[in-house]
Design a protein around this motif. Structure first.
Motif, PDB file in Angstrom:
ATOM      1  N   SER A  31       0.829  -1.210   0.000  1.00 54.51           N
ATOM      2  CA  SER A  31       0.000   0.000   0.000  1.00 54.51           C
ATOM      3  C   SER A  31       0.864   1.260   0.000  1.00 54.51           C
ATOM      4  CB  SER A  31      -0.927   0.009   1.218  1.00 54.51           C
ATOM      5  OG  SER A  31      -1.836  -1.067   1.156  1.00 54.51           O
ATOM      6  N   ALA A  34       2.501   1.619  -3.433  1.00 52.73           N
ATOM      7  CA  ALA A  34       1.484   1.998  -4.409  1.00 52.73           C
ATOM      8  C   ALA A  34       1.105   3.470  -4.250  1.00 52.73           C
ATOM      9  CB  ALA A  34       0.254   1.111  -4.252  1.00 52.73           C
ATOM     10  N   ALA A  35       0.938   3.913  -3.005  1.00 52.19           N
ATOM     11  CA  ALA A  35       0.571   5.304  -2.762  1.00 52.19           C
ATOM     12  C   ALA A  35       1.660   6.245  -3.256  1.00 52.19           C
ATOM     13  CB  ALA A  35       0.318   5.521  -1.269  1.00 52.19           C
ATOM     14  N   ASN A  40      -3.172   2.259  -7.359  1.00 59.67           N
ATOM     15  CA  ASN A  40      -3.860   1.546  -6.284  1.00 59.67           C
ATOM     16  C   ASN A  40      -3.142   0.231  -5.967  1.00 59.67           C
ATOM     17  OD1 ASN A  40      -4.920  -0.596  -7.998  1.00 59.67           O
ATOM     18  ND2 ASN A  40      -6.369   0.923  -8.785  1.00 59.67           N
ATOM     19  N   ARG A  41      -3.512  -0.338  -4.834  1.00 58.56           N
ATOM     20  CA  ARG A  41      -2.828  -1.537  -4.340  1.00 58.56           C
ATOM     21  C   ARG A  41      -2.992  -2.720  -5.295  1.00 58.56           C
ATOM     22  NH1 ARG A  41      -4.107  -5.558  -0.386  1.00 58.56           N
ATOM     23  NH2 ARG A  41      -2.307  -6.138   0.910  1.00 58.56           N
ATOM     24  N   THR A  43      -3.241  -2.650  -8.498  1.00 55.02           N
ATOM     25  CA  THR A  43      -2.338  -2.474  -9.637  1.00 55.02           C
ATOM     26  C   THR A  43      -0.915  -2.839  -9.260  1.00 55.02           C
ATOM     27  OG1 THR A  43      -3.733  -0.709 -10.531  1.00 55.02           O
ATOM     28  CG2 THR A  43      -1.476  -0.830 -11.355  1.00 55.02           C
TER      29      THR A  43
END
Length: 205
Positions: A31, A34-35, A40-41, A43
């Motif tokens: 997470s 990704a951020a 998004n997680r 992906t």
């Protein structure tokens, strides 16, 4: 590769290198990466199984390019190499390896006393061992073995010689990293040159 996929891959590459420079990759979450990458997680998991897996892939891709340059340099001198030519090929390879570690110093320095974190130390050691084992298998006449040594035994020797150098290379890098800044830029190159047995840089048969 689709342009959008390429952009996502590059964003993930930058994100994991930035975050792994700040904290141990074992503590990173998908997470968080990704951020930082702006995705998004879900992906993230289209690209890697974990932050550690992603980091290893990113660094391995750079190491693969170093290996390709080494292979090209070896091919360029095969058949007419002098000892100086061979030593220069080795020097360029070790120089590229040192430059790679320096470029990602905060990522590699995730252990006590300036050492290398265990997974990344293994990544480097395996890279060197695989590169040199392939070189010895392509030029078995370099090894100090009896001419009648069976092929399977010669292959084991190639892997053993290469692994020995790979683990020693990482050890020399750790000693260099443990020195207080500013570190002597010639230290690792000198150790890599002087500690390598002469037969490694014998002109390729």
């Amino acid at each position: 590769m689709d342009k959008r996929v390429e952009r996502t891959a590059e964003a993930l590459r930058s994100a994991v290198l930035e975050l792994a420079a700040q904290q141990d990759v074992a503590d990173l979450t998908a997470s968080a990466v990704a951020a930082r990458a702006g995705i998004n997680r879900a992906t993230f998991y289209d690209h890697a199984a974990s932050p550690a897996d992603l980091l290893a892939r990113v660094l391995r891709a750079e190491l693969d390019r170093i290996r390709a340059e080494f292979d090209a340099a070896v091919r360029g001198v095969v058949g007419h190499a002098t000892r100086t030519d061979a030593e220069q090929v080795v020097a360029r390879y070790t120089g590229a390896l040192q430059a790679h570690v320096e470029a990602h110093l905060p990522v590699y320095e995730r252990a006590l006393e300036g050492g290398l974190s265990a997974p990344l130390a293994r990544l480097l050691a395996d890279h060197v061992a695989d590169t040199l084992a392939a070189h010895l298998r392509a030029h078995p006449g370099l090894m100090p073995l009896d001419p009648g040594t069976p092929a399977d035994e010669a292959d084991r020797y190639a892997l053993a010689f290469a692994t020995y150098v790979g683990l020693g290379t990482v050890g020399a890098l750790e000693v260099w990293l443990a020195a207080p800044p500013p570190r002597d830029p010639a230290f690792f190159a000198r150790v890599a040159h002087d500690a390598l047995p002469a037969w490694w840089t014998t002109p390729s048969p």
